[in-house]
Design an enzyme around this catalytic site. Structure first.
Site, short mmCIF file in Angstrom:
data_model
loop_
_atom_site.label_atom_id
_atom_site.label_comp_id
_atom_site.label_asym_id
_atom_site.label_seq_id
_atom_site.Cartn_x
_atom_site.Cartn_y
_atom_site.Cartn_z
N GLN A 1 -40.81 -30.05 46.39
CA GLN A 1 -40.35 -28.76 45.90
C GLN A 1 -41.38 -27.65 46.06
O GLN A 1 -41.02 -26.47 46.01
CB GLN A 1 -39.95 -28.88 44.43
CG GLN A 1 -38.71 -29.74 44.22
CD GLN A 1 -38.33 -29.86 42.77
OE1 GLN A 1 -38.82 -30.74 42.08
NE2 GLN A 1 -37.46 -28.99 42.29
N HIS B 1 -41.15 -38.93 43.35
CA HIS B 1 -40.24 -37.92 42.79
C HIS B 1 -39.18 -37.59 43.84
O HIS B 1 -39.15 -36.49 44.38
CB HIS B 1 -41.02 -36.68 42.37
CG HIS B 1 -40.23 -35.73 41.52
ND1 HIS B 1 -40.73 -35.19 40.34
CD2 HIS B 1 -39.00 -35.19 41.65
CE1 HIS B 1 -39.83 -34.38 39.80
NE2 HIS B 1 -38.77 -34.36 40.60
N ASN C 1 -39.80 -40.74 38.69
CA ASN C 1 -39.30 -39.58 37.94
C ASN C 1 -37.78 -39.53 38.01
O ASN C 1 -37.19 -39.58 39.09
CB ASN C 1 -39.87 -38.28 38.52
CG ASN C 1 -39.34 -37.06 37.76
OD1 ASN C 1 -39.82 -36.73 36.69
ND2 ASN C 1 -38.33 -36.39 38.31
N GLU C 2 -37.14 -39.45 36.86
CA GLU C 2 -35.70 -39.26 36.74
C GLU C 2 -34.89 -40.19 37.63
O GLU C 2 -34.07 -39.75 38.45
CB GLU C 2 -35.33 -37.80 37.02
CG GLU C 2 -35.88 -36.83 36.00
CD GLU C 2 -35.30 -35.43 36.12
OE1 GLU C 2 -34.59 -35.15 37.11
OE2 GLU C 2 -35.56 -34.61 35.23
N TYR D 1 -33.63 -30.82 29.05
CA TYR D 1 -33.21 -29.45 29.31
C TYR D 1 -32.09 -28.98 28.39
O TYR D 1 -32.10 -27.84 27.93
CB TYR D 1 -32.76 -29.30 30.77
CG TYR D 1 -33.89 -29.45 31.76
CD1 TYR D 1 -34.65 -28.35 32.14
CD2 TYR D 1 -34.21 -30.69 32.29
CE1 TYR D 1 -35.71 -28.49 33.03
CE2 TYR D 1 -35.26 -30.84 33.18
CZ TYR D 1 -36.01 -29.73 33.55
OH TYR D 1 -37.06 -29.87 34.41
N GLU E 1 -40.87 -32.70 31.33
CA GLU E 1 -40.20 -31.52 31.89
C GLU E 1 -39.40 -30.86 30.78
O GLU E 1 -38.76 -31.54 29.98
CB GLU E 1 -39.27 -31.88 33.05
CG GLU E 1 -39.96 -32.39 34.29
CD GLU E 1 -38.99 -32.62 35.45
OE1 GLU E 1 -37.88 -32.03 35.42
OE2 GLU E 1 -39.33 -33.40 36.35
N TRP F 1 -41.50 -27.36 32.80
CA TRP F 1 -41.01 -27.30 34.18
C TRP F 1 -40.51 -25.89 34.42
O TRP F 1 -39.62 -25.43 33.73
CB TRP F 1 -39.86 -28.28 34.43
CG TRP F 1 -39.47 -28.25 35.89
CD1 TRP F 1 -38.62 -27.36 36.49
CD2 TRP F 1 -39.97 -29.09 36.92
NE1 TRP F 1 -38.56 -27.61 37.84
CE2 TRP F 1 -39.38 -28.66 38.13
CE3 TRP F 1 -40.87 -30.15 36.95
CZ2 TRP F 1 -39.65 -29.28 39.34
CZ3 TRP F 1 -41.13 -30.76 38.16
CH2 TRP F 1 -40.53 -30.33 39.34
N GLU G 1 -35.31 -25.77 44.55
CA GLU G 1 -34.60 -26.48 43.48
C GLU G 1 -33.46 -27.32 44.05
O GLU G 1 -32.29 -27.13 43.74
CB GLU G 1 -34.09 -25.47 42.44
CG GLU G 1 -33.63 -26.08 41.13
CD GLU G 1 -34.63 -27.05 40.53
OE1 GLU G 1 -34.18 -28.11 40.07
OE2 GLU G 1 -35.84 -26.76 40.52
N TRP G 2 -33.83 -28.24 44.94
CA TRP G 2 -32.91 -29.23 45.49
C TRP G 2 -31.65 -28.58 46.07
O TRP G 2 -31.76 -27.70 46.89
CB TRP G 2 -32.59 -30.29 44.44
CG TRP G 2 -33.82 -30.89 43.81
CD1 TRP G 2 -34.21 -30.78 42.49
CD2 TRP G 2 -34.87 -31.64 44.45
NE1 TRP G 2 -35.40 -31.42 42.28
CE2 TRP G 2 -35.83 -31.97 43.45
CE3 TRP G 2 -35.07 -32.09 45.75
CZ2 TRP G 2 -36.98 -32.71 43.73
CZ3 TRP G 2 -36.22 -32.83 46.03
CH2 TRP G 2 -37.16 -33.13 45.03
N PHE H 1 -37.45 -21.77 38.27
CA PHE H 1 -37.86 -22.43 37.02
C PHE H 1 -39.31 -22.14 36.64
O PHE H 1 -39.76 -22.61 35.60
CB PHE H 1 -37.68 -23.94 37.14
CG PHE H 1 -36.31 -24.43 36.78
CD1 PHE H 1 -36.02 -24.87 35.50
CD2 PHE H 1 -35.30 -24.46 37.74
CE1 PHE H 1 -34.75 -25.33 35.17
CE2 PHE H 1 -34.03 -24.92 37.43
CZ PHE H 1 -33.75 -25.35 36.13
#
EC number: 3.2.1.182
Length: 569
Positions: free
Chosen positions: A92, A194, A239-240, A383, A456, A504, A511-512, A520
């Site tokens: 990113q 990530h 991550n995630e 979030y 995040e 974050w 952002e993907w 962000f």
């Protein structure tokens, strides 16, 4: 950072899930799902700090309300060893996608091959150019008084083919970044993976759909431990993973972009009801192998920690009913428990076993033993929250995505028609700080109170008029962060073992699937001026927030927090 999915279960399917997480729940850290866990209650005797309680903010309605001065968090609410920082990920921000020997990642391939799948048809080829401007990132962290920087390692930058020969230029880059952080009194927290898997492994055997990736990831992790472990003492293996599996193999909106035939994605040749679980299973096995290696060979002095960073969404019952209360429990199981419970007790949540059946892979006894109690620390990426609404198991509802398996829908509005919180600049983030407090208390009461970092937390500005007329005046982000930092303090006051809060993100980034349309960052990236870094209002607030002299912060004596003095910032 990513949007989180919902989940659920029919209450008659598994009676042990009828109690809500909390005081009526069994402590899953202490409960043994297999004989492998009889001696692994690692987090059972943690000390809980007492502290001076913060004053809670007024409830948030459907619109933003200004915090009172005494409700704005102060640095001296927290122990001096509580860490504030910021997070990013390699793809990113780094750019330099094919420089100095780096190989392509799945995200390089995805953006180049399917540009229409990115909302603004951009990519991470240059991103924020942090590969060349990393010293500017470190300067921004120092200017804000941040004590931690969490970043990730690009697998294909140090192993261009995913395995085999190491690219020394990639090692050199991360060494320079780590050394610069340490020289500026900033602690590096490293995420090993990530989302940016080497494309070579995707082409060779299908990436995380193939068990071969477990050994290749282990080699990658060892390269990281061997080259950076003398200075990096805090690691997150993945991550995630929940969001990755759902978006990459369920909906197919993220690389590698797979979904079932007939669905709208880049590669409609997959199985949205099976592949997310296969990929997730291999992620967990890779985590277990990396942790075992780390503890056996690269933490002989016991001064380093390793864990995983989980994406989490808070949930409230859609209405005050037994069914929606159970839907909430299942949503938490599918959102958080999918990856948390295996690393706590060695197996998936009971609700997932009940509903998914043979599509959910099984662990061997040896794998369970490696997984159980495999995290020294845990990261939570929070979030927003949703209302969870029960869906009946019937012929009228046929799951098409893995997220449908939970038999619960995620609703932004409750039964009274009101939003769960104010909408922010990003369409999917509704501000609901209570959801973070609730999740931290679930971690305390249900999962043995492990050491947690909020890895995040933040919101985005939408990069178009009229939403973002002045990109530096990010008052919504500031309000959001202040309320969520207060929510963390509320959880700490109730005994949750939270060790830090990382915003974050540090800087505006790619952002993907949203490209550069969502910003962000605490720091604005001016892409029209050579990716120049400019501090936003929120960043300047952190600079003031973190400026309290250490001698005025709390100290810890005999496991009880004593407030030496108090200052306002």
């Amino acid at each position: 950072m990513a949007l989180l999915a919902a989940a659920t279960l029919n209450p008659t399917t598994h009676l042990s899930l009828r109690s809500r997480a909390g005081r009526n729940s069994e402590n899953l850290w202490l409960r043994s799902a297999a004989s492998s866990q009889k001696s692994k209650g690692r987090f059972c005797n943690l000390t809980i700090r007492a502290g001076t309680p913060s004053k809670p903010a007024e409830p948030i309605g459907p619109v933003f309300t200004k915090l009172k001065p005494w409700q704005i968090p102060k640095r001296d609410w927290f122990d001096k060893d509580f860490l504030f920082g910021a997070s990013t990920s390699a793809y990113q921000i780094e750019g330099a996608w094919n420089e100095d020997g780096k190989g392509p990642s799945t995200w390089d391939h995805f953006c180049h091959t399917y540009p229409e799948r990115i909302s603004d048809r951009t990519n991470g080829d240059v991103a924020a150019n942090s590969y060349h401007l990393y010293e500017e990132d470190v300067k921004a962290l120092k200017d804000m008084g941040m004590k931690v920087y969490r970043f990730s390692i690009a697998w294909s930058r140090i192993l261009p083919d995913g395995t085999g020969k190491v690219n020394q230029a990639g090692i050199d880059y991360y060494n320079k970044l780590i050394n610069s952080l340490i020289d500026n009194d900033i602690v590096p927290y490293v995420t090993i993976w990530h989302w940016d898997t080497p494309q070579a492994l995707e082409d060779k055997y299908g990436g995380f759909l193939n068990r071969k990736i477990v050994d290749d990831y282990k080699q990658f992790a060892e390269v990281c431990f061997k080259n950076f472990g003398d200075r990096v003492k805090n690691w997150f293996t993945f991550n995630e993973p929940h969001t990755y599996c759902c978006f990459s193999y369920g909906e197919g909106i993220h690389a590698p972009g797979r979904c079932s035939p007939g669905m709208d994605c880049a590669v409609p040749k997959g199985d949205s009801l099976r592949e997310p679980y296969t990929a997730g299973h291999h992620i967990l096995l890779a985590h277990a192998e990396a942790v075992e290696l780390f503890k056996a060979c690269y933490n002989k002095h016991g001064d380093s920690k390793i864990g995983m960073a989980f994406d989490v969404m808070g949930y409230e019952p859609f209405q005050d009913s037994f069914l929606d209360d159970q839907a909430r429990e299942r949503s938490i199981d599918y959102n958080l428990g999918w990856f948390l419970e295996p690393v706590v007790r060695g197996d998936y949540p009971f609700s997932m076993r009940s509903l998914i059946g043979d599509r959910l892979p099984k662990f061997t006894k040896e794998e369970q033993e490696k997984l159980a109690s495999s995290c020294d620390i845990m990261g939570l990426n929070y979030y927003t929250s949703r209302f969870s609404k029960h869906i009946d198991i019937s012929s009228d509802f046929t799951p098409k995505l893995n997220t449908d398996d939970a038999y619960a829908s995620s609703e932004t509005k409750g039964s009274d028609g009101n939003d769960i919180g104010p909408i922010t600049g990003t369409y999917w983030i509704y501000m609901y700080p209570k959801g973070l407090t609730d999740l931290l208390l679930i971690m305390k009461e249900k999962y043995g109170n492990p050491p947690i970092f909020i890895t995040e937390n933040g919101i985005a500005d939408v990069d178009s008029d009229p939403t973002m007329t002045d990109p530096l005046d990010d008052w919504k982000r500031l309000d959001y962060l202040q309320r969520h930092i207060s929510a963390v303090k509320d959880a700490i006051d109730q005994g949750a073992d939270v060790r830090g809060h990382f915003t974050w993100g540090l800087i505006d980034n790619f952002e993907w699937s949203l490209g550069y349309s969502s910003r962000f960052g605490l720091v604005y990236i001016d892409k029209k001026d050579g990716n120049k870094r400019k501090l936003k209002k929120s960043a300047k607030w952190f600079a003031k927030f973190n400026s309290v002299p250490k001698r005025l912060l709390k100290t810890t004596n005999n496991n009880a927090t004593v407030t030496v003095t108090s200052v306002s910032v």
